[in-house]
Design a protein around this motif. Structure first.
Motif, PDB file in Angstrom:
ATOM      1  N   LYS A   1       0.737  -1.306   0.071  1.00  0.00           N
ATOM      2  CA  LYS A   1       0.045   0.029  -0.086  1.00  0.00           C
ATOM      3  C   LYS A   1       0.785   1.238   0.009  1.00  0.00           C
ATOM      4  O   LYS A   1       0.686   2.371  -0.558  1.00  0.00           O
ATOM      5  N   GLU A   2       1.933   1.309   0.911  1.00  0.00           N
ATOM      6  CA  GLU A   2       2.556   2.435   0.943  1.00  0.00           C
ATOM      7  C   GLU A   2       3.535   2.880  -0.446  1.00  0.00           C
ATOM      8  O   GLU A   2       3.468   3.881  -0.795  1.00  0.00           O
ATOM      9  N   VAL A   3       3.871   1.745  -1.076  1.00  0.00           N
ATOM     10  CA  VAL A   3       4.527   1.812  -2.441  1.00  0.00           C
ATOM     11  C   VAL A   3       3.566   2.435  -3.445  1.00  0.00           C
ATOM     12  O   VAL A   3       3.863   3.243  -3.955  1.00  0.00           O
ATOM     13  N   LEU A   4       2.268   1.842  -3.354  1.00  0.00           N
ATOM     14  CA  LEU A   4       1.276   2.159  -4.399  1.00  0.00           C
ATOM     15  C   LEU A   4       0.840   3.727  -4.019  1.00  0.00           C
ATOM     16  O   LEU A   4       0.507   4.304  -5.073  1.00  0.00           O
ATOM     17  N   ASP A   5       0.919   4.374  -2.737  1.00  0.00           N
ATOM     18  CA  ASP A   5       0.332   5.444  -2.471  1.00  0.00           C
ATOM     19  C   ASP A   5       1.308   6.441  -2.987  1.00  0.00           C
ATOM     20  O   ASP A   5       1.047   7.638  -3.202  1.00  0.00           O
ATOM     21  N   GLN A   6       2.766   6.056  -3.297  1.00  0.00           N
ATOM     22  CA  GLN A   6       3.497   7.061  -3.834  1.00  0.00           C
ATOM     23  C   GLN A   6       3.387   7.054  -5.019  1.00  0.00           C
ATOM     24  O   GLN A   6       4.035   8.202  -5.861  1.00  0.00           O
ATOM     25  N   VAL A   7       2.803   6.140  -5.886  1.00  0.00           N
ATOM     26  CA  VAL A   7       2.656   6.316  -7.151  1.00  0.00           C
ATOM     27  C   VAL A   7       1.553   7.064  -7.875  1.00  0.00           C
ATOM     28  O   VAL A   7       1.471   7.839  -8.492  1.00  0.00           O
ATOM     29  N   VAL A   8       0.443   6.748  -6.949  1.00  0.00           N
ATOM     30  CA  VAL A   8      -0.863   7.298  -7.482  1.00  0.00           C
ATOM     31  C   VAL A   8      -1.588   7.579  -6.181  1.00  0.00           C
ATOM     32  O   VAL A   8      -1.937   6.500  -5.357  1.00  0.00           O
ATOM     33  N   ALA A   9      -1.874   8.813  -5.632  1.00  0.00           N
ATOM     34  CA  ALA A   9      -2.322   9.235  -4.476  1.00  0.00           C
ATOM     35  C   ALA A   9      -3.603   9.929  -4.570  1.00  0.00           C
ATOM     36  O   ALA A   9      -3.452  11.072  -5.427  1.00  0.00           O
ATOM     37  N   LYS A  10      -4.472   9.692  -3.966  1.00  0.00           N
ATOM     38  CA  LYS A  10      -5.795  10.589  -3.628  1.00  0.00           C
ATOM     39  C   LYS A  10      -5.641  12.021  -3.261  1.00  0.00           C
ATOM     40  O   LYS A  10      -6.042  12.937  -3.982  1.00  0.00           O
ATOM     41  N   SER A  11      -4.759  11.934  -2.179  1.00  0.00           N
ATOM     42  CA  SER A  11      -4.485  13.169  -1.449  1.00  0.00           C
ATOM     43  C   SER A  11      -2.937  13.477  -1.117  1.00  0.00           C
ATOM     44  O   SER A  11      -2.195  12.665  -0.987  1.00  0.00           O
ATOM     45  N   GLN A  12      -2.978  14.633  -1.178  1.00  0.00           N
ATOM     46  CA  GLN A  12      -1.488  15.240  -0.398  1.00  0.00           C
ATOM     47  C   GLN A  12      -1.831  15.912   0.639  1.00  0.00           C
ATOM     48  O   GLN A  12      -2.835  16.636   0.796  1.00  0.00           O
ATOM     49  N   VAL A  13      -1.036  15.627   1.791  1.00  0.00           N
ATOM     50  CA  VAL A  13      -1.232  16.080   3.135  1.00  0.00           C
ATOM     51  C   VAL A  13      -0.208  17.136   3.687  1.00  0.00           C
ATOM     52  O   VAL A  13       0.772  16.510   3.824  1.00  0.00           O
ATOM     53  N   ILE A  14      -0.467  18.423   4.245  1.00  0.00           N
ATOM     54  CA  ILE A  14       0.598  19.021   4.662  1.00  0.00           C
ATOM     55  C   ILE A  14       0.229  19.467   6.140  1.00  0.00           C
ATOM     56  O   ILE A  14      -0.835  19.790   6.347  1.00  0.00           O
ATOM     57  N   VAL A  15       1.159  19.175   6.969  1.00  0.00           N
ATOM     58  CA  VAL A  15       1.185  19.585   8.419  1.00  0.00           C
ATOM     59  C   VAL A  15       2.093  20.738   8.307  1.00  0.00           C
ATOM     60  O   VAL A  15       3.166  20.791   8.157  1.00  0.00           O
ATOM     61  N   ALA A  16       1.513  21.920   8.969  1.00  0.00           N
ATOM     62  CA  ALA A  16       2.574  23.229   9.078  1.00  0.00           C
ATOM     63  C   ALA A  16       2.157  23.866  10.364  1.00  0.00           C
ATOM     64  O   ALA A  16       1.172  23.541  11.237  1.00  0.00           O
ATOM     65  N   ARG A  17       3.083  24.854  10.609  1.00  0.00           N
ATOM     66  CA  ARG A  17       2.924  25.363  11.898  1.00  0.00           C
ATOM     67  C   ARG A  17       2.894  26.991  11.774  1.00  0.00           C
ATOM     68  O   ARG A  17       3.923  27.572  10.945  1.00  0.00           O
ATOM     69  N   LYS A  18       2.184  27.818  12.525  1.00  0.00           N
ATOM     70  CA  LYS A  18       2.429  29.133  12.352  1.00  0.00           C
ATOM     71  C   LYS A  18       3.445  29.650  13.479  1.00  0.00           C
ATOM     72  O   LYS A  18       3.474  29.448  14.785  1.00  0.00           O
ATOM     73  N   PRO A  19       4.418  30.394  13.037  1.00  0.00           N
ATOM     74  CA  PRO A  19       5.558  30.868  13.983  1.00  0.00           C
ATOM     75  C   PRO A  19       5.210  31.578  15.031  1.00  0.00           C
ATOM     76  O   PRO A  19       4.220  32.269  14.950  1.00  0.00           O
TER      77      PRO A  19
END
Length: 276
Positions: free
Chosen positions: A258-276
């Motif tokens: 699953k992890e390999v296939l998620d890197q080939v075709v992914a439904k979503s990209q997810v960013i975790v970010a922080r406000k300084p």
């Protein structure tokens, strides 16, 4: 049509009708429940660590804002953690569905806002967690949208942002319904670097940037081919694909595949970010 898809992906479905095809020995696999199982393997809904997504903890001391909340799947997790909840969506019916979903939850309080988020009716620096998943691809001005999310976050606030991954979006071209890439649905395809640039230019620090959802990318492609409705997606293509993915995830190396296939075709990209 895309609203029905988002509801299907984020809301527990009613029991499916009995399959009209296939062997009686083949059990029905609920695509929604399998999607939750797949998402958990990607770092979502970690009850043990109290993380809505990997690196995004939520506790009772937090005030969580979910912009574009849909029917409330993400904030339901946050409510169970005892957080104060603010939900915002342009669709009054979704806000009401979320309100009902959170009734009786452990949330400190629940505030529901029907708004286009331009601007958000929320004071500056008033929330500690901001969630906005699968929304930015719909808005007219992504930079203005992100600036508004940044405005309401406290110093040190964490942000959980997602958008369709370009690999899945390109996979749907030529097969998706005519309105898939038209307003009010997906008005843009967002590249990985473009997404990161928008987030950093808005004044946030990117903590992590991942992707997941091969299962749903293929499910959607087969859905378009099946020609069925979201209300009852009953078709051998969908049933067989769901059963196959279920068997794969339960296999000894299923999670690694699953992890390999998620890197080939992914439904979503997810960013975790922080406000300084």
């Amino acid at each position: 049509m895309l609203n029905r898809l988002k509801n299907f992906l984020t809301t527990p479905a009613a029991p499916a009708a009995k399959e009209s095809t296939g062997s009686a020995a083949e059990p029905h696999v609920d695509p929604y429940m399998l999607g939750l199982k797949d998402a958990a393997l990607s770092g979502w809904f970690d009850q043990q660590n109290g993380e809505l997504y990997r690196g995004f903890p939520v506790g009772p001391e937090d005030t969580v804002l979910d912009v574009g909340c849909g029917n409330g799947g993400n904030v339901h997790f946050c409510a169970m953690r005892g957080a104060r909840i603010i939900v915002a969506d342009i669709d009054a019916e979704k806000i009401e569905a979320t309100r009902q979903r959170l009734e009786g939850s452990a949330a400190r309080s629940v505030e529901c806002l029907v708004t286009d988020s331009a601007p958000l009716p929320i004071p500056d620096a008033s929330v500690s967690r901001v969630v906005s998943t699968e929304v930015i691809e719909h808005v007219d001005d992504p930079q203005a949208f992100l600036a508004e999310l940044v405005r309401v976050g406290q110093p040190g606030a964490l942000y959980l942002l997602s958008a369709p991954h370009p690999s899945s979006e390109e996979l749907q071209r030529g097969f998706a319904a005519d309105d898939y890439f038209r307003k009010p649905n997906h008005v843009r395809v967002i590249g990985e670097q473009q997404f990161r640039d928008w987030v950093t230019e808005a004044g946030l620090e990117v903590v992590s940037h991942g992707q997941y959802g091969f299962y749903w990318s293929l499910w959607m492609l087969f859905f378009w081919e099946a020609g069925v409705g979201f209300e009852n997606p009953d078709h051998p293509l969908l049933h067989n694909w769901t059963r196959t993915w279920d068997v794969l995830l339960d296999s000894p190396r299923g999670a690694a595949i699953k992890e390999v296939l998620d890197q080939v075709v992914a439904k979503s990209q997810v960013i975790v970010a922080r406000k300084p």
